[in-house]
Scaffold this active site. Structure first.
Site, mmCIF file in Angstrom:
data_model
loop_
_atom_site.group_PDB
_atom_site.id
_atom_site.type_symbol
_atom_site.label_atom_id
_atom_site.label_comp_id
_atom_site.label_asym_id
_atom_site.label_seq_id
_atom_site.Cartn_x
_atom_site.Cartn_y
_atom_site.Cartn_z
ATOM 1 N N GLU A 7 -3.409 -1.914 -4.080
ATOM 2 C CA GLU A 7 -2.124 -2.437 -3.612
ATOM 3 C C GLU A 7 -2.251 -3.625 -2.665
ATOM 4 O O GLU A 7 -1.430 -4.525 -2.681
ATOM 5 C CB GLU A 7 -1.336 -1.316 -2.930
ATOM 6 C CG GLU A 7 -0.872 -0.248 -3.906
ATOM 7 C CD GLU A 7 -0.125 0.875 -3.223
ATOM 8 O OE1 GLU A 7 0.591 0.590 -2.249
ATOM 9 O OE2 GLU A 7 -0.260 2.031 -3.652
ATOM 10 N N ASP A 80 -2.450 3.813 -4.226
ATOM 11 C CA ASP A 80 -2.482 4.951 -3.300
ATOM 12 C C ASP A 80 -2.247 6.274 -4.021
ATOM 13 O O ASP A 80 -1.642 6.324 -5.092
ATOM 14 C CB ASP A 80 -1.437 4.772 -2.198
ATOM 15 C CG ASP A 80 -1.817 3.664 -1.219
ATOM 16 O OD1 ASP A 80 -2.986 3.219 -1.252
ATOM 17 O OD2 ASP A 80 -0.957 3.247 -0.434
ATOM 18 N N ASP A 82 -0.338 8.815 -3.403
ATOM 19 C CA ASP A 82 0.935 9.525 -3.251
ATOM 20 C C ASP A 82 1.868 9.159 -4.409
ATOM 21 O O ASP A 82 1.488 8.442 -5.330
ATOM 22 C CB ASP A 82 1.577 9.211 -1.894
ATOM 23 C CG ASP A 82 1.722 7.715 -1.659
ATOM 24 O OD1 ASP A 82 1.554 6.933 -2.625
ATOM 25 O OD2 ASP A 82 2.007 7.315 -0.519
ATOM 26 N N GLU A 84 4.404 7.175 -4.469
ATOM 27 C CA GLU A 84 4.660 5.729 -4.524
ATOM 28 C C GLU A 84 3.520 5.014 -5.231
ATOM 29 O O GLU A 84 3.725 4.138 -6.079
ATOM 30 C CB GLU A 84 4.834 5.185 -3.107
ATOM 31 C CG GLU A 84 5.632 3.903 -3.012
ATOM 32 C CD GLU A 84 7.119 4.132 -3.191
ATOM 33 O OE1 GLU A 84 7.807 3.147 -3.530
ATOM 34 O OE2 GLU A 84 7.600 5.262 -2.999
ATOM 35 N N TYR A 294 -6.767 8.414 4.218
ATOM 36 C CA TYR A 294 -5.416 7.961 3.867
ATOM 37 C C TYR A 294 -4.408 8.407 4.916
ATOM 38 O O TYR A 294 -4.391 9.562 5.337
ATOM 39 C CB TYR A 294 -5.036 8.500 2.494
ATOM 40 C CG TYR A 294 -3.771 7.896 1.938
ATOM 41 C CD1 TYR A 294 -3.647 6.524 1.794
ATOM 42 C CD2 TYR A 294 -2.705 8.695 1.553
ATOM 43 C CE1 TYR A 294 -2.490 5.954 1.277
ATOM 44 C CE2 TYR A 294 -1.541 8.141 1.028
ATOM 45 C CZ TYR A 294 -1.443 6.775 0.898
ATOM 46 O OH TYR A 294 -0.295 6.218 0.402
ATOM 47 N N ARG A 296 -1.002 8.460 4.939
ATOM 48 C CA ARG A 296 0.294 9.067 4.606
ATOM 49 C C ARG A 296 0.019 10.451 4.034
ATOM 50 O O ARG A 296 -0.283 10.598 2.855
ATOM 51 C CB ARG A 296 1.068 8.204 3.610
ATOM 52 C CG ARG A 296 1.524 6.878 4.208
ATOM 53 C CD ARG A 296 2.498 6.137 3.295
ATOM 54 N NE ARG A 296 2.838 4.849 3.878
ATOM 55 C CZ ARG A 296 2.233 3.699 3.566
ATOM 56 N NH1 ARG A 296 1.263 3.694 2.658
ATOM 57 N NH2 ARG A 296 2.592 2.562 4.141
ATOM 58 N N HIS A 341 -3.647 16.035 -0.040
ATOM 59 C CA HIS A 341 -4.948 15.503 0.323
ATOM 60 C C HIS A 341 -5.283 15.886 1.763
ATOM 61 O O HIS A 341 -4.715 16.826 2.295
ATOM 62 C CB HIS A 341 -5.001 13.985 0.122
ATOM 63 C CG HIS A 341 -3.682 13.294 0.260
ATOM 64 N ND1 HIS A 341 -2.798 13.134 -0.789
ATOM 65 C CD2 HIS A 341 -3.069 12.740 1.332
ATOM 66 C CE1 HIS A 341 -1.716 12.508 -0.378
ATOM 67 N NE2 HIS A 341 -1.840 12.261 0.895
#
Length: 530
Positions: A7, A80, A82, A84, A294, A296, A341
């Site tokens: 990203e 990522d 997640d 998103e 990570y 988030r 995670h």
């Protein structure tokens, strides 16, 4: 040559360094497709089908990815891990006109940007998880329907430039409701009565507070006027004080769990005054540079490999007596936590200095200390409770409490902050014996009033949203930023105060669109998405 899509360009540089010459890494710069800006972009008559387009800023990015993909053997989607990120990978394939089941397309995920994590991800690719993609699309569509339909209404009825949102409007309601609690609060008077005592012929004074009169417990509001306080004082004028009972017990204080997104935002706010937005910006940089896992996440889990490294560091830095026999385990307390995670932790626990940016380094220090402390032994306190009888015309009982630290345990590395000040336990009780006569020094007679609830700090509001199961780790920082940018709240002494506009908008939404700002409805909607 293999092509890897991530990203951000910062992450691309770090990953390319680890993967080597057989891999080319490009950045998508976030989403490459989205709903159009100037129309609803959702076909409400056809199963709410979203109508995506490639924004102007993403057209060159897609063109560059297309050129690179034509000359590559395998396309690795490394966005990522997640919802998103999963959706961004899917949008990239759609923009490239590549099918999800193409054998030359691999989805790889990793919790940290390290050589071993990346190599393991490449060895164990998977396909796109369309359940995650659909969950993200459902959120995006509903957010568009709420915002696109309600915001213009607010422009017409209240003021231009306002907005409504599935999570932001609930956040505003919480702030407005709290302000009205404060405005409607009526303080109640009560008196705190106690005595300062010491052993005979000693200067070491300790406090004790009234708990009984003639065998009846004294509750908080039993003494609620100066007249009643004076009456008790008069009754104590000629009292003799002696030790009635002594109890001693051991108290264990456990370390806090490793950081999740929300707890990191809360603690960075308390300890360093960072906003949620600032914390996430700094954490993103630390992650993209390969320094933390990570950022988030709603999980408090740590990998077995990480735990081994943490335990080695505890042993090396603090000694065996700080290392528990087994690893500390934590259960996530957050409602509807996915725990997909790990918790937020350093990628390399042996590194203490990772950034020349002082703000990044401070945040990293916080993460490092919390992670280390989470795997250390409990702190041990000795708690002493002394009952003291005062005999005059009436019998009074006072209680003194003392707490002494016997073993510091995890406190050696880290202590969690609190949102509000707490009453500290006295720590200076001398060695006493049952029946021992004590020396009276002075009376404690303090007039008190109950206080209204406090306005939300950023940390408190995040905690409240999380406890209600509203929003997700990725939404808290942008939500808090939005309600400030739209003029719904202002920060007064680091606490949220709603504006008049916020009250007007909130009342309008509560009256006419109650589901949108209903806490339980919004929380249950998160479950339905998943």
């Amino acid at each position: 040559m293999n092509l890897v899509i991530v990203e951000s360009p910062a992450k691309a540089k770090t990953i390319e360094k680890y993967l080597g010459k057989d891999f080319k890494v490009l950045a998508s710069f976030g989403h490459v497709r989205d709903l159009p800006q100037k129309k609803l972009g959702v076909d409400v008559k056809n199963d709410f089908t979203p109508e995506y387009e490639i924004p102007a800023k993403a057209k060159k990015i897609i063109s560059d990815i297309k050129k690179a993909e034509k000359n590559s053997e395998i396309l690795y989607l490394a966005t990522d891990l997640d919802r998103e990120g999963e959706a961004i990978s899917w949008h990239i394939l759609k923009a490239l006109n590549i099918k999800e089941n193409d054998p030359n397309v691999k989805r790889i995920v990793f919790n940290e940007i390290t050589k071993s994590a990346l190599e393991n991800a490449v060895k164990h690719p998977r396909g796109l998880d369309m359940n995650l993609v659909d969950a993200q699309q459902a959120r995006r569509v509903l957010d568009r329907l709420v915002g696109y339909k309600l915001s213009p209404l607010l422009w017409r009825k209240v003021k231009s430039g306002l907005s409504a949102g599935r999570v932001q409007s609930v956040a505003v309601r919480l702030v407005v409701d709290r302000e009205r609690e404060i405005e409607g609060f009526k303080p109640e008077e009560f008196w705190l009565l106690g005595v300062n005592l010491s052993k005979q012929k000693e200067e070491k004074i300790f406090k004790s507070f009234l708990t009984e009169i003639d065998g009846k417990p004294v509750k908080k509001f039993d003494i609620n006027s100066k007249e009643l306080a004076d009456k008790v004082e008069k009754g104590l004028a000629s009292a003799d004080y002696k030790v009635l009972n002594i109890s001693k017990k051991e108290s264990l204080r456990k370390p806090s769990a490793p950081f999740t997104t929300s707890t990191l935002q809360m603690e960075a706010s308390r300890k360093m005054g960072y906003s949620a937005k600032q914390t996430m910006m700094l954490a993103q940089k630390l992650y993209e540079a390969g320094n933390i896992s990570y950022m988030r996440t709603d999980s408090t889990n740590l990998s077995d490999e990480a735990v081994l490294a943490i335990r080695k560091t505890i042993k090396d830095e603090f000694g065996d007596k700080y290392l528990p026999l087994a690893a500390q385990k934590y259960q996530t307390k957050t409602k509807r936590a996915q725990e997909a995670h790990e918790a937020i932790r350093p990628s390399h626990i042996d590194r203490k200095e990772v950034s020349s940016d002082s703000r990044e380094q401070k945040l990293y220090d916080l993460i490092w200390k919390r992670t280390i402390a989470s795997q250390m032994k409990e702190a041990i306190f000795d708690v002493t409770t002394v009952s003291i009888e005062a005999t005059a015309k009436q019998k009074f009982v006072f209680v003194a409490k003392g707490e002494g630290l016997r073993f510091d345990g995890f406190i050696r590395a880290y202590v969690e902050s609190q949102d509000d000040e707490t009453d500290e336990i006295e720590n200076n009780i001398p060695n006493l014996k049952i029946g021992e006569v004590l020396l009276f020094h002075t009376l404690i007679k303090d007039q008190k009033f109950t206080e209204p609830p406090k306005r939300f700090t950023e940390a408190m509001l995040v905690k409240k949203l999380e406890s209600l199961g509203i929003g997700r780790p990725s939404t808290y920082a942008p939500t808090l930023g939005t309600i400030q940018d739209r003029g719904y709240v202002s920060l007064v002494e680091k606490r949220f105060q709603p504006t008049d506009i916020a009250k007007i908008v909130n009342d309008l939404l509560v009256k006419h669109f109650s589901n949108i700002v209903d806490f339980e409805f919004t929380a249950k909607m998160e479950d339905k998405f998943d």
